[in-house]
Design a protein around this motif. Structure first.
Motif, PDB file in Angstrom:
ATOM      1  N   PHE A 133       1.092  -1.154  -0.185  1.00 49.40           N
ATOM      2  CA  PHE A 133      -0.376  -0.384   0.423  1.00 49.40           C
ATOM      3  C   PHE A 133       0.838   0.841  -0.013  1.00 49.40           C
ATOM      4  CE2 PHE A 133      -2.567   3.539   1.908  1.00 49.40           C
ATOM      5  CZ  PHE A 133      -3.997   2.930   1.134  1.00 49.40           C
ATOM      6  N   LEU A 134       2.118   1.346   0.696  1.00 47.73           N
ATOM      7  CA  LEU A 134       2.456   2.459   0.805  1.00 47.73           C
ATOM      8  C   LEU A 134       2.963   2.595  -0.464  1.00 47.73           C
ATOM      9  CD1 LEU A 134       4.421   1.916   4.941  1.00 47.73           C
ATOM     10  CD2 LEU A 134       1.980   3.618   3.812  1.00 47.73           C
ATOM     11  N   PHE A 135       4.305   1.040  -0.601  1.00 41.97           N
ATOM     12  CA  PHE A 135       4.379   2.001  -2.444  1.00 41.97           C
ATOM     13  C   PHE A 135       3.936   1.889  -3.436  1.00 41.97           C
ATOM     14  CE2 PHE A 135       5.788  -1.256  -6.412  1.00 41.97           C
ATOM     15  CZ  PHE A 135       6.113   0.189  -6.916  1.00 41.97           C
ATOM     16  N   LEU A 136       2.367   1.419  -3.903  1.00 40.31           N
ATOM     17  CA  LEU A 136       1.896   2.229  -4.451  1.00 40.31           C
ATOM     18  C   LEU A 136       1.501   4.043  -4.462  1.00 40.31           C
ATOM     19  CD1 LEU A 136       0.309   1.266  -6.885  1.00 40.31           C
ATOM     20  CD2 LEU A 136      -2.006   1.086  -5.707  1.00 40.31           C
ATOM     21  N   LYS A 137       1.190   4.057  -3.128  1.00 45.49           N
ATOM     22  CA  LYS A 137       1.698   5.520  -2.635  1.00 45.49           C
ATOM     23  C   LYS A 137       2.197   6.044  -3.467  1.00 45.49           C
ATOM     24  CE  LYS A 137      -2.462   5.623  -1.203  1.00 45.49           C
ATOM     25  NZ  LYS A 137      -3.778   6.255  -2.158  1.00 45.49           N
ATOM     26  N   GLY A 138       3.973   5.885  -2.950  1.00 41.54           N
ATOM     27  CA  GLY A 138       5.271   6.404  -3.392  1.00 41.54           C
ATOM     28  C   GLY A 138       5.548   7.259  -2.885  1.00 41.54           C
ATOM     29  N   LEU A 139       5.761   8.601  -3.188  1.00 37.43           N
ATOM     30  CA  LEU A 139       6.630  10.095  -2.372  1.00 37.43           C
ATOM     31  C   LEU A 139       5.380  10.723  -1.972  1.00 37.43           C
ATOM     32  CD1 LEU A 139       8.508  10.864  -5.756  1.00 37.43           C
ATOM     33  CD2 LEU A 139       9.526   9.897  -3.086  1.00 37.43           C
ATOM     34  N   SER A 140       4.141  10.381  -1.743  1.00 38.72           N
ATOM     35  CA  SER A 140       2.849  11.313  -1.313  1.00 38.72           C
ATOM     36  C   SER A 140       3.009  10.913   0.640  1.00 38.72           C
ATOM     37  CB  SER A 140       1.810  10.363  -1.452  1.00 38.72           C
ATOM     38  OG  SER A 140       1.532  10.757  -3.058  1.00 38.72           O
ATOM     39  N   GLY A 164      11.635   1.929  -8.148  1.00 42.76           N
ATOM     40  CA  GLY A 164      10.642   1.001  -8.109  1.00 42.76           C
ATOM     41  C   GLY A 164       9.682   1.238  -9.734  1.00 42.76           C
ATOM     42  N   ASP A 165       9.279   0.084  -9.925  1.00 46.17           N
ATOM     43  CA  ASP A 165       8.711  -0.696 -11.131  1.00 46.17           C
ATOM     44  C   ASP A 165       7.226   0.137 -11.015  1.00 46.17           C
ATOM     45  OD1 ASP A 165       7.550  -1.717  -9.769  1.00 46.17           O
ATOM     46  OD2 ASP A 165       7.197  -3.715 -11.216  1.00 46.17           O
ATOM     47  N   VAL A 166       6.482   0.080 -11.112  1.00 46.50           N
ATOM     48  CA  VAL A 166       5.533   0.845 -11.273  1.00 46.50           C
ATOM     49  C   VAL A 166       5.451   2.395 -11.328  1.00 46.50           C
ATOM     50  CG1 VAL A 166       3.041   1.477  -9.658  1.00 46.50           C
ATOM     51  CG2 VAL A 166       4.077  -0.934  -9.844  1.00 46.50           C
ATOM     52  N   TRP A 167       6.248   3.080  -9.629  1.00 44.93           N
ATOM     53  CA  TRP A 167       6.496   4.107  -9.970  1.00 44.93           C
ATOM     54  C   TRP A 167       6.896   4.774 -11.689  1.00 44.93           C
ATOM     55  CZ3 TRP A 167      10.111   3.672  -5.362  1.00 44.93           C
ATOM     56  CH2 TRP A 167       9.064   4.055  -4.113  1.00 44.93           C
ATOM     57  N   GLU A 168       8.021   4.413 -11.998  1.00 43.34           N
ATOM     58  CA  GLU A 168       9.217   4.756 -13.020  1.00 43.34           C
ATOM     59  C   GLU A 168       8.084   4.434 -14.172  1.00 43.34           C
ATOM     60  OE1 GLU A 168      12.163   2.293 -14.000  1.00 43.34           O
ATOM     61  OE2 GLU A 168      13.377   2.918 -12.088  1.00 43.34           O
ATOM     62  N   PHE A 169       6.405   3.054 -14.190  1.00 45.84           N
ATOM     63  CA  PHE A 169       5.910   3.109 -15.834  1.00 45.84           C
ATOM     64  C   PHE A 169       4.897   3.984 -15.280  1.00 45.84           C
ATOM     65  CE2 PHE A 169       2.078   1.336 -17.583  1.00 45.84           C
ATOM     66  CZ  PHE A 169       2.512   0.179 -18.260  1.00 45.84           C
ATOM     67  N   GLU A 170       3.867   4.563 -14.515  1.00 45.53           N
ATOM     68  CA  GLU A 170       3.536   5.506 -14.387  1.00 45.53           C
ATOM     69  C   GLU A 170       4.192   7.219 -14.428  1.00 45.53           C
ATOM     70  OE1 GLU A 170       0.443   5.244 -11.286  1.00 45.53           O
ATOM     71  OE2 GLU A 170       1.835   4.935 -10.317  1.00 45.53           O
ATOM     72  N   THR A 171       5.413   6.719 -14.018  1.00 43.44           N
ATOM     73  CA  THR A 171       5.673   8.469 -14.708  1.00 43.44           C
ATOM     74  C   THR A 171       5.876   8.573 -16.813  1.00 43.44           C
ATOM     75  OG1 THR A 171       6.717   8.856 -12.886  1.00 43.44           O
ATOM     76  CG2 THR A 171       7.877   9.921 -14.880  1.00 43.44           C
ATOM     77  N   PHE A 172       6.355   7.670 -16.703  1.00 44.54           N
ATOM     78  CA  PHE A 172       6.446   7.499 -18.194  1.00 44.54           C
ATOM     79  C   PHE A 172       5.052   7.719 -19.046  1.00 44.54           C
ATOM     80  CE2 PHE A 172       7.598   5.587 -22.921  1.00 44.54           C
ATOM     81  CZ  PHE A 172       8.601   6.283 -22.829  1.00 44.54           C
ATOM     82  N   ILE A 173       4.373   7.279 -18.469  1.00 47.09           N
ATOM     83  CA  ILE A 173       2.763   6.982 -19.159  1.00 47.09           C
ATOM     84  C   ILE A 173       2.411   8.014 -19.036  1.00 47.09           C
ATOM     85  CG2 ILE A 173       0.091   6.010 -19.131  1.00 47.09           C
ATOM     86  CD1 ILE A 173       2.325   3.923 -19.940  1.00 47.09           C
ATOM     87  N   SER A 174       2.477   9.374 -17.792  1.00 43.81           N
ATOM     88  CA  SER A 174       2.228  10.515 -17.674  1.00 43.81           C
ATOM     89  C   SER A 174       2.751  11.838 -18.574  1.00 43.81           C
ATOM     90  CB  SER A 174       1.966  10.858 -16.379  1.00 43.81           C
ATOM     91  OG  SER A 174       3.227  11.090 -16.286  1.00 43.81           O
ATOM     92  N   SER A 175       3.791  11.614 -19.174  1.00 42.94           N
ATOM     93  CA  SER A 175       4.672  12.002 -19.949  1.00 42.94           C
ATOM     94  C   SER A 175       5.183  11.903 -21.044  1.00 42.94           C
ATOM     95  CB  SER A 175       5.572  12.590 -19.296  1.00 42.94           C
ATOM     96  OG  SER A 175       6.729  11.099 -19.284  1.00 42.94           O
ATOM     97  N   ASN A 176       4.703  10.829 -21.774  1.00 36.89           N
ATOM     98  CA  ASN A 176       4.740  10.512 -23.330  1.00 36.89           C
ATOM     99  C   ASN A 176       3.844  10.289 -23.890  1.00 36.89           C
ATOM    100  OD1 ASN A 176       7.782  10.301 -23.801  1.00 36.89           O
ATOM    101  ND2 ASN A 176       7.293   9.726 -20.966  1.00 36.89           N
ATOM    102  N   LYS A 177       2.932  11.005 -24.652  1.00 41.69           N
ATOM    103  CA  LYS A 177       1.784  10.289 -25.738  1.00 41.69           C
ATOM    104  C   LYS A 177       1.885  10.021 -27.089  1.00 41.69           C
ATOM    105  CE  LYS A 177       0.273  12.285 -22.129  1.00 41.69           C
ATOM    106  NZ  LYS A 177      -0.586  11.648 -20.868  1.00 41.69           N
ATOM    107  N   THR A 178       3.091   9.947 -27.224  1.00 40.53           N
ATOM    108  CA  THR A 178       3.458   9.222 -28.917  1.00 40.53           C
ATOM    109  C   THR A 178       4.440   8.636 -28.831  1.00 40.53           C
ATOM    110  OG1 THR A 178       4.859  11.638 -28.728  1.00 40.53           O
ATOM    111  CG2 THR A 178       2.868  12.125 -29.956  1.00 40.53           C
ATOM    112  N   VAL A 179       5.007   7.606 -29.964  1.00 38.73           N
ATOM    113  CA  VAL A 179       5.644   6.852 -30.154  1.00 38.73           C
ATOM    114  C   VAL A 179       6.513   6.737 -31.107  1.00 38.73           C
ATOM    115  CG1 VAL A 179       6.806   4.730 -30.279  1.00 38.73           C
ATOM    116  CG2 VAL A 179       4.486   4.859 -28.539  1.00 38.73           C
ATOM    117  N   ASP A 180       7.597   6.996 -31.234  1.00 39.40           N
ATOM    118  CA  ASP A 180       8.732   8.232 -32.465  1.00 39.40           C
ATOM    119  C   ASP A 180       9.382   6.795 -32.458  1.00 39.40           C
ATOM    120  OD1 ASP A 180       9.563   9.863 -31.046  1.00 39.40           O
ATOM    121  OD2 ASP A 180       8.716  11.144 -31.525  1.00 39.40           O
TER     122      ASP A 180
END
Length: 379
Positions: free
Chosen positions: A170-177, A237-253
């Motif tokens: 649970f704490l891991f999923l909340k990350g830095l919050s 953390g893998d989930v943090w990195e995954f979420e951060t990339f998803i939120s900041s990258n909208k295109t694939v090139d």
């Protein structure tokens, strides 16, 4: 701890923000200025990590000052603070971390600080493929909770109870919050009385800290003003990195395709796949949905580039995690057709048909059956 400077021409606003950051506990305020000239004079010697900047000041607006601060300091994160919404578009010119509206509220500031720390922790990870600070611990959430050491080997953590592991998840999923105590209690012990739930939390938190210490995992859990927070400066953390990339990258090139591949490889299975936590169900579905969409976008890029084999491999990996994703099956059939691979086309269609019948009691859609027959006829 992140070091920050505050700039605001109004003294009450300056003091209020400084006090709110002090209560938050994640930011060290190393300077507070009421004029742009004072801030510009001192910024090089202070070398802050971030600046909380009022958008409206006499003689210079916030964007102009931000650009000058960035020129003086280079790596500097900007958080704008203003009483007006009309500057939101302007804030994007300096890639501001956040845009806070006055009067500030704790929830708004918590969001901004969390974004700031995530950005600082992950900056440069995808472009360089390495991190400037070697992490002591890596937390894995995809496929089941695991903790890895610097060599990538799994640490043996002796969770005293299943709730101890669940609390860590649970704490891991909340990350830095910052996480309010009530949030944890409601998620982990929803059916207990308040008194029993509070007792359970204190006991389980003690067991978690003890388990981490025994395994020599340097994750510190702080408690302040009714909120818990994990100290994660040397933790990834893998989930943090995954979420951060998803939120900041909208295109694939071509520029980011390799990074997309790296991020997709983080998804080694469903979130906390070895545990059925009710509070994680929606997040698990959200992560799978992001994985599916990003995989399809990457596949589309490979197809446009004529990289059919790579597209086939990516869709194959997608179907390992989402075997009932019919659109992915259709994409794979189309790729086999493009490669004129009649045997693989037939084999995959019948495997898909058997899977749908076994899992859902359904036949492939009429449009898919027609597509398959048309492809088969043309090969």
């Amino acid at each position: 701890m992140t070091r920050a400077v505050i700039i605001d021409d109004e003294k009450p606003a300056l003091e209020l923000l400084a006090n709110m950051l002090l209560r938050d506990g994640r930011i060290e305020v190393i300077g507070a200025f009421r004029t742009p000239s004072d801030a510009l004079r001192e910024i090089r010697s202070l070398k802050p990590d971030a600046v909380f900047l009022d958008m409206e000041m006499p003689g210079m607006n916030g964007v102009e000052l931000a650009l000058m601060l960035l020129e003086a300091c280079g790596e500097l994160d900007i958080i704008f603070v203003t009483a007006h919404t009309s500057y939101a578009v302007e804030a994007y010119k300096v890639e501001a971390v956040d845009y806070l509206l006055k009067p500030l509220i704790p929830e708004q500031l918590d969001r901004a600080v969390t974004r700031l720390q995530k950005k600082r922790m992950l900056r440069g990870a995808y472009e360089a493929g390495v991190r400037s600070i070697q992490p002591e611990t890596r937390i894995i959430g995809f496929g089941g909770l695991r903790l890895l050491n610097t060599s990538g080997e799994e640490e043996e953590v002796k969770w005293r109870t299943s709730k101890t592991k669940e609390l860590m998840s649970f704490l891991f999923l909340k990350g830095l919050s910052n996480v309010y105590k009530g949030q944890i209690v409601q998620a982990l012990w929803p059916d207990c009385s308040d008194e029993q739930a509070q007792s359970n939390l204190h006991t389980t938190m003690y067991q978690l800290k003890k388990a981490l210490k025994a395994a020599e995992i340097h994750i510190v859990i702080h408690f302040k003003s009714g909120k818990y927070r994990m100290e994660l400066e040397r933790t990834t953390g893998d989930v943090w990195e995954f979420e951060t990339f998803i939120s900041s990258n909208k295109t694939v090139d071509a520029a980011n395709a390799m990074n997309v591949e790296r991020v997709l490889e983080l998804y080694s299975g469903d979130l906390f796949a070895d545990s059925d936590y009710l509070w994680s169900i929606s997040k698990r579905e959200e992560m799978l949905s992001h994985y599916i969409k990003l995989s399809k976008r990457l596949c589309g890029f490979y197809m446009r580039e004529g990289r059919t084999e790579e597209a086939i491999q990516r869709i194959g990996k997608l179907l390992q995690h989402a075997p009932l994703e019919e659109e992915a099956h259709e994409l794979l059939l189309g790729l086999y057709f493009r490669e004129k691979d009649r045997i693989s086309l037939i084999r995959h269609y019948h495997a898909m048909k058997e899977l749908l019948n076994h899992e859902l009691g359904l036949e492939p859609r009429e449009s898919v059956r027609q597509l398959y027959n048309d492809m088969l006829y043309q090969l």
